[in-house]
Design a protein around this motif. Structure first.
Motif, PDB file in Angstrom:
ATOM      1  N   SER A 112      22.920   9.187 -10.288  1.00  0.00           N
ATOM      2  CA  SER A 112      23.297   7.825 -10.690  1.00  0.00           C
ATOM      3  C   SER A 112      22.327   6.782 -10.145  1.00  0.00           C
ATOM      4  CB  SER A 112      24.718   7.513 -10.208  1.00  0.00           C
ATOM      5  OG  SER A 112      25.654   8.361 -10.811  1.00  0.00           O
ATOM      6  N   TYR A 113      21.656   7.109  -9.052  1.00  0.00           N
ATOM      7  CA  TYR A 113      20.701   6.170  -8.447  1.00  0.00           C
ATOM      8  C   TYR A 113      19.602   5.769  -9.414  1.00  0.00           C
ATOM      9  CZ  TYR A 113      17.511  10.142  -7.970  1.00  0.00           C
ATOM     10  OH  TYR A 113      16.680  11.208  -8.230  1.00  0.00           O
ATOM     11  N   GLN A 114      19.294   6.644 -10.391  1.00  0.00           N
ATOM     12  CA  GLN A 114      18.183   6.380 -11.294  1.00  0.00           C
ATOM     13  C   GLN A 114      18.410   5.138 -12.157  1.00  0.00           C
ATOM     14  OE1 GLN A 114      17.192   9.923 -13.524  1.00  0.00           O
ATOM     15  NE2 GLN A 114      17.399  11.225 -11.722  1.00  0.00           N
ATOM     16  N   SER A 115      19.682   4.803 -12.380  1.00  0.00           N
ATOM     17  CA  SER A 115      19.970   3.643 -13.227  1.00  0.00           C
ATOM     18  C   SER A 115      19.828   2.320 -12.481  1.00  0.00           C
ATOM     19  CB  SER A 115      21.384   3.758 -13.796  1.00  0.00           C
ATOM     20  OG  SER A 115      22.348   3.705 -12.750  1.00  0.00           O
ATOM     21  N   VAL A 116      19.776   2.380 -11.153  1.00  0.00           N
ATOM     22  CA  VAL A 116      19.723   1.120 -10.384  1.00  0.00           C
ATOM     23  C   VAL A 116      18.479   1.001  -9.509  1.00  0.00           C
ATOM     24  CG1 VAL A 116      22.225   0.838 -10.377  1.00  0.00           C
ATOM     25  CG2 VAL A 116      21.152   2.107  -8.531  1.00  0.00           C
ATOM     26  N   LEU A 117      17.858   2.124  -9.187  1.00  0.00           N
ATOM     27  CA  LEU A 117      16.657   2.080  -8.360  1.00  0.00           C
ATOM     28  C   LEU A 117      15.426   2.263  -9.246  1.00  0.00           C
ATOM     29  CD1 LEU A 117      17.681   4.234  -5.244  1.00  0.00           C
ATOM     30  CD2 LEU A 117      17.753   1.745  -5.496  1.00  0.00           C
ATOM     31  N   LYS A 118      14.683   1.194  -9.473  1.00  0.00           N
ATOM     32  CA  LYS A 118      13.504   1.271 -10.340  1.00  0.00           C
ATOM     33  C   LYS A 118      12.217   1.484  -9.546  1.00  0.00           C
ATOM     34  CE  LYS A 118      16.300   0.460 -13.701  1.00  0.00           C
ATOM     35  NZ  LYS A 118      16.725   1.588 -14.562  1.00  0.00           N
ATOM     36  N   ASP A 119      12.262   1.149  -8.252  1.00  0.00           N
ATOM     37  CA  ASP A 119      11.097   1.285  -7.399  1.00  0.00           C
ATOM     38  C   ASP A 119      10.877   2.759  -7.033  1.00  0.00           C
ATOM     39  OD1 ASP A 119       9.113  -0.200  -5.446  1.00  0.00           O
ATOM     40  OD2 ASP A 119      10.134   1.354  -4.260  1.00  0.00           O
ATOM     41  N   THR A 120       9.648   3.237  -7.224  1.00  0.00           N
ATOM     42  CA  THR A 120       9.345   4.655  -6.990  1.00  0.00           C
ATOM     43  C   THR A 120       9.593   5.059  -5.554  1.00  0.00           C
ATOM     44  OG1 THR A 120       7.669   4.595  -8.744  1.00  0.00           O
ATOM     45  CG2 THR A 120       7.552   6.430  -7.164  1.00  0.00           C
ATOM     46  N   ASP A 121       9.190   4.228  -4.612  1.00  0.00           N
ATOM     47  CA  ASP A 121       9.371   4.568  -3.200  1.00  0.00           C
ATOM     48  C   ASP A 121      10.845   4.692  -2.849  1.00  0.00           C
ATOM     49  OD1 ASP A 121       6.669   4.615  -2.795  1.00  0.00           O
ATOM     50  OD2 ASP A 121       6.562   2.538  -2.066  1.00  0.00           O
ATOM     51  N   LYS A 122      11.657   3.784  -3.373  1.00  0.00           N
ATOM     52  CA  LYS A 122      13.105   3.835  -3.089  1.00  0.00           C
ATOM     53  C   LYS A 122      13.742   5.082  -3.700  1.00  0.00           C
ATOM     54  CE  LYS A 122      13.942  -1.131  -2.533  1.00  0.00           C
ATOM     55  NZ  LYS A 122      14.669  -2.316  -3.036  1.00  0.00           N
ATOM     56  N   ARG A 123      13.279   5.441  -4.877  1.00  0.00           N
ATOM     57  CA  ARG A 123      13.800   6.653  -5.505  1.00  0.00           C
ATOM     58  C   ARG A 123      13.463   7.894  -4.676  1.00  0.00           C
ATOM     59  NH1 ARG A 123      13.712   7.241 -11.996  1.00  0.00           N
ATOM     60  NH2 ARG A 123      14.941   5.396 -12.524  1.00  0.00           N
ATOM     61  N   GLU A 124      12.217   7.965  -4.238  1.00  0.00           N
ATOM     62  CA  GLU A 124      11.788   9.124  -3.462  1.00  0.00           C
ATOM     63  C   GLU A 124      12.554   9.198  -2.142  1.00  0.00           C
ATOM     64  OE1 GLU A 124       7.582   8.749  -3.102  1.00  0.00           O
ATOM     65  OE2 GLU A 124       7.176   9.493  -5.144  1.00  0.00           O
TER      66      GLU A 124
END
Length: 752
Positions: free
Chosen positions: A137-149
């Motif tokens: 679900s994080y993918q829909s709200v975290l657009k920044d690559t570093d935050k996703r990683e």
């Protein structure tokens, strides 16, 4: 005994044959079948048929240790704003929202949130595994690559830590394609939704998945499969689309994945490597016409026919116990019988809406004797039945068509009625057509595309206290419910042969013979029947009759107990209890009423009923004083009115005690009616009371009155239940005192 009291064994009996109910099945290369059910009261079929069963542990009646491994649903990345759990969420853990589902997205990188999740998992440590949902679900709200990683690293660490804490538990992920290569050694399965059919979130329905979406998802699933991880695919279809669900499951299986096809609410018995043929049946009755189920015509007549076709019937009161509309029935119930009696239901419009919803869902419904709602255009036209007032000014009519299946036990006894009704559906088939002086036609009984109906006098007719079938019920039910010739459970037959079982109630164990006062009835039964006929016998005693502390202190109890020991030691005897004091009215057993004559045996020092003493205590007496060490009595025969309340049955279930008795099969050549053949038993809440298949000599002698030879009439019942159809096994059932008189002794010999 064929029928069991204990819950586990009864379910196993019913489901041991359930594998034959599959519409089809296909090879799965030993992959586990994985099922999902996210509501209260998980159907027992899923516990038996699924290898892994994912349930929401927050719901009611979901945790049962049966065959399936139970997997607890845990939402990792989201929580609903409408849930109780939302109140426990710290606002600092929220990183966004999912408006489609009215949820908030949560931050797995937060150590406090991870600690919260681990605490939640500890509440479900008795489960066999965890299903982690919403992990992407994080993918829909975290657009920044570093935050996703960063989020993904935290997610990987959390999964590994769960496996370290619970190394033996299954861990299943919903998707997680971005991290699967890092956790492949820690998970047992990966779930993906909507390969062929999915949810239409915009319109609240279902949709077919596009080729482009499917191609992308297949590439991800094949990657997961390459890691030798179980890949589970959930597709969504309406409950009535059972054929399409089966075809879709086959397509998914051929791709090398584990299929599960369910509805959008995930509250049906879905399709996996198998599709269960619904084997439950619902009988709706009105308590005003049927205040006591055990003496109710609906219970005897409808349940018998449904059991003949292998269904498991459940009786529900039509005004107060209708299953809720938000729970589909078509996956669980293969038949719905509406038999309201002489009353309209209390809320016809509500009930009618329930009926229309069930028909739309794909259920087959059969109305017997009445519809339960008015015979007006408002109600009948949507069912495909034309209605118009009777234009004739008299009661004259003629029968212009009568199907060959009418006149089964009685000829039709009908009136034209105030209105003429005529089914117009393409698949409708009138079974009786009447025509009045004005040329109007009415059809009081018919088969329809949604099932069928039969008004009183065309379906059943009551005369001289006997209710008779006008229509052949086996034909009527088979056609209405579209019953095919698939394998069915049958408690009457084993390897092609009719089953025989013999059980003896303990009454009269101490009675001396009229023709030889030196002998007890129990000695004759032992020597002339149990020893002579090597068939299995289930034999009970009444503790209060033969024990030294019982109702008859002057009797030779040492000799009586030795007779009981000699009987129980025989290789063809199963020991059983017929209670401590022989209650005549089981409802009284639950009260604190003082025992008096007419309620049970009068035993010194036993002034108030105690269900534990009656059942557990009497069995303990047998097991400690009478039965040989290698035999333990775990069978109880009901006494008196044989109508125990559900609380008493509950005691049997909790202590794994089998139960038997009641049922009034009294069919004879004089009264050869199916209404005089009892069903297998009766449900009392979640407990099942098993009926004896036939009646004993007390029934045939009208409470033990002369002439005493009449027990031989049970042979007529044996024959009539095995003529054209076999409805019953053979059950030789009697009391010890039957041999105390010469005439009744002779009748028992005739029966053997």
């Amino acid at each position: 005994m064929k029928h069991l009291c204990i819950r586990d064994s009864l379910v196993l009996i019913l489901l041991s044959v359930l594998t034959f109910y599959l519409t089809n099945s296909f090879g799965n290369d030993a992959k586990p079948s994985v099922c999902f059910y996210y509501h209260d009261n998980v159907p027992f079929e899923l516990y038996q048929m699924c290898d892994w069963l994912v349930v929401d542990p927050r719901n009611k009646n979901v945790y049962k240790k049966e065959r399936a491994k139970l997997i607890a649903y845990i939402s990792i990345g989201e929580v609903s704003k409408n849930s109780e759990e939302y109140k426990e969420i710290n606002k600092s853990w929220i990183i966004g929202e999912n408006k489609d589902w009215n949820t908030v997205v949560l931050d797995i990188t937060n150590p406090a949130y991870q600690k919260f999740l681990l605490k939640k998992l500890s509440r479900y440590k008795n489960y066999d595994g965890f299903f982690f949902d919403t992990i992407d679900s994080y993918q829909s709200v975290l657009k920044d690559t570093d935050k996703r990683e960063r989020y993904e690293r935290a997610l990987i660490g959390f999964i590994k830590s769960v496996k370290e804490i619970y190394p033996s538990k299954k861990i299943v992920l919903n998707r997680g394609f971005e991290i699967i290569d890092k956790v492949k050694d820690y998970v047992d399965g990966v779930v993906a939704e909507s390969l062929f059919y999915g949810l239409d979130l915009k319109n609240g329905g279902y949709r077919e998945v596009s080729e482009e979406e499917r191609k992308w998802l297949l590439s991800k699933l094949n990657e997961v499969k390459s890691y030798e991880i179980n890949v589970i695919v959930i597709d969504y279809l309406p409950p009535k689309e059972r054929k399409k669900a089966f075809q879709t499951a086959k397509k998914i299986e051929k791709l090398g994945f584990i299929p599960y096809i369910t509805n959008k609410e995930i509250n049906i018995i879905g399709t996996s490597f198998f599709q269960i043929k619904p084997r439950r049946a619902l009988i709706l009755y009105d308590k005003r016409s049927c205040p006591e189920i055990v003496s109710c015509g609906q219970h005897y007549m409808a349940q018998l026919i449904l059991e003949f076709y292998g269904y498991i019937p459940y009786m529900k009161e039509i005004n107060t116990e209708l299953p809720p509309l938000d729970t589909p029935l078509v996956d669980k119930y293969g038949a719905i019988v509406v038999w309201p009696g002489v009353h309209l239901v209390k809320n016809p419009k509500k009930f009618y809406n329930w009926i229309l919803t069930r028909i739309k869902e794909g259920n087959k419904i059969l109305f017997v004797d009445d519809f339960g709602f008015p015979l007006t255009e408002e109600y009948l036209k949507p069912l495909g039945i034309n209605v118009e007032p009777n234009k004739a000014n008299n009661d004259n009519f003629k029968i212009i068509f009568k199907d060959k299946h009418l006149g089964f036990e009685s000829e039709p006894f009908v009136d034209f009625g105030d209105v003429a009704i005529y089914p117009k559906g393409k698949k409708s088939k009138p079974l009786l057509i009447l025509e009045n002086d004005k040329g109007q036609k009415t059809v009081p009984i018919a088969l329809t595309d949604w099932g069928g109906y039969g008004l009183y006098g065309a379906s059943t007719y009551t005369r001289f206290n006997n209710t008779m079938w006008v229509v052949d019920p086996l034909f009527f039910f088979k056609k209405a419910f579209k019953i095919n010739n698939y394998p069915m459970p049958d408690e009457t037959t084993l390897s092609g042969n009719r089953i025989l079982y013999i059980h003896i109630d303990g009454d009269g164990f101490i009675q001396r013979l009229d023709y030889n006062l030196k002998k007890f009835s129990s000695e004759v039964v032992r020597d002339d029947f149990i020893k002579k006929y090597k068939w299995p016998h289930s034999v009970s005693i009444i503790e209060g009759e033969i024990a030294p502390w019982g109702a008859y202190p002057k009797y030779p109890h040492k000799k009586l107990e030795n007779i009981a020991r000699s009987i129980f030691s025989l290789p063809n005897v199963e020991p059983a209890s017929h209670s401590f004091s022989h209650p005549f009215k089981w409802e009284a057993v639950l009260t604190s009423i003082k025992i008096k004559k007419g309620y049970s045996l009068i035993i010194k020092g036993y002034d108030h009923f105690d269900i534990n003493r009656e059942i557990l205590g009497s069995l303990k007496y047998i097991n400690t004083r009478l039965a040989p060490p290698n035999k333990k009595a775990k069978l109880f025969f009901w006494t008196g009115d044989c109508n125990p309340p559900w609380q008493v049955l509950k005691l049997c279930y909790e202590n794994e005690i089998l139960n038997l008795n009641a049922g009034d099969t009294g069919i004879s050549y004089k009264e050869p009616f199916l209404s005089l053949v009892s069903p297998m038993g009766v449900n009392k809440k979640e407990y099942f009371q098993v009926y004896a298949s036939f009646q004993n000599e007390n029934y045939y002698t009208n409470n033990w009155k002369p002439p005493y030879y009449r027990y031989r009439n049970v042979i007529q019942a044996f024959e009539l239940t095995d003529k054209k159809w076999r409805f019953k096994p053979i059950n030789v059932y009697y009391h010890f005192y039957v041999v105390s008189k010469y005439a009744s002794l002779k009748s028992l010999k005739d029966v053997y």
